[in-house]
Design an enzyme around this catalytic site. Sequence first.
Site, PDB file in Angstrom:
ATOM      1  N   SER A 129       0.830  -1.200   0.000  1.00  6.97           N
ATOM      2  CA  SER A 129       0.000   0.000   0.000  1.00  6.97           C
ATOM      3  C   SER A 129       0.865   1.250   0.000  1.00  6.97           C
ATOM      4  O   SER A 129       1.972   1.255   0.546  1.00  6.97           O
ATOM      5  CB  SER A 129      -0.881  -0.009   1.255  1.00  6.97           C
ATOM      6  OG  SER A 129      -1.460   1.260   1.479  1.00  6.97           O
ATOM      7  N   TYR A 154      -2.228  -0.394  10.030  1.00 10.16           N
ATOM      8  CA  TYR A 154      -2.432  -0.930   8.680  1.00 10.16           C
ATOM      9  C   TYR A 154      -1.149  -0.778   7.868  1.00 10.16           C
ATOM     10  O   TYR A 154      -0.667  -1.735   7.239  1.00 10.16           O
ATOM     11  CB  TYR A 154      -3.592  -0.204   7.994  1.00 10.16           C
ATOM     12  CG  TYR A 154      -3.721  -0.515   6.525  1.00 10.16           C
ATOM     13  CD1 TYR A 154      -4.103  -1.785   6.102  1.00 10.16           C
ATOM     14  CD2 TYR A 154      -3.469   0.453   5.557  1.00 10.16           C
ATOM     15  CE1 TYR A 154      -4.213  -2.085   4.738  1.00 10.16           C
ATOM     16  CE2 TYR A 154      -3.586   0.163   4.208  1.00 10.16           C
ATOM     17  CZ  TYR A 154      -3.949  -1.103   3.806  1.00 10.16           C
ATOM     18  OH  TYR A 154      -4.062  -1.397   2.467  1.00 10.16           O
TER      19      TYR A 154
END
Length: 327
Positions: A129, A154
């Site tokens: 990501s 995350y």
Amino acid sequence: MGKRVLVTGAAGFIGFHLSKRLCNDGYEVVGVDNLNDYYDVNLKKARLDLLLPIQSFEFHKIDIGDRVALPDLFEHKKFDYVVNLAAQAGVRYSLTNPFAYTESNITGFLNILECCRHYPVEHLIYASSSSVYGGNTKMPFSVNDNVDHPLSLYAATKKANELMAHTYAHLYNIPTTGLRFFTVYGPWGRPDMALFLFTKAIIEGKPIRVFNHGKMKRDFTYIDDIIEGVVRLITTKPGSAKIIPYALYNIGNNQPVALMEFIEKIEASLNKKAIKEMFPMQPGDVSATYADVDDLIRAVDFRPKTPLQFGVDKFTEWYLEYHRRKS
């Protein structure tokens, strides 16, 4: 039949589009998803309903953390390629549900790596990501930049995935490629993403929440561009110039857009003004993302370039049609 690909997170936004494209390209696709309720399961099932009739697609409801079912699938299916898109997504959710991230993104990914070790594959591609860049201020973000300062759990789990993949590439010679996706959007998108939330609110005449008082920039990347990049990379051997078969790429539009301009595109698409409520920056969020895609261009001769208005129009068209069918 062509080569066999495992796509995890197949009922998810990117997994659905990738599975469809791979089937169209002649691959045999095995989709895996645990169909969790992080967001509306009916949307996941609606995506699956479009995949299941495809002859070269089959689905298994499995959690990637399942240390019995997943190895069993690998043993019986003998995959040529694996694309791991299954993950607990979302920066804000990680503030309230941290264990969901370690269970899926760490333990689940370790299970994927172990399966690829014991049932060798030609290539493991996995979703990282843009959030791994954290507090980095040098723009555009390059895969050669230091990414040791994540701003959310995350992001930390995605950085951990890259390190774990590097370890397995080194120890067991598993070809691995990590993809740092930049704000993916388009039809069948996730309901927790800004485009979905803003579109829904504008249509319903409700206010939208604009964080950091609108002083944000995002490298919005259309889903078809993401899929094109992934498909090209599947058959591209990673790290050919290095000692170990390991690679990392940004997949982004290489063109950051101001949040207020993004909202204007949605307003133009819906022909309706948004009611804006300004809020401060959310914990764990970053003010800007911007992808350097030179490595991607060198590797597969592809640069994402779908214009934002085109992509937003495609999304709103899908959104209106999907909710018309539901009602």
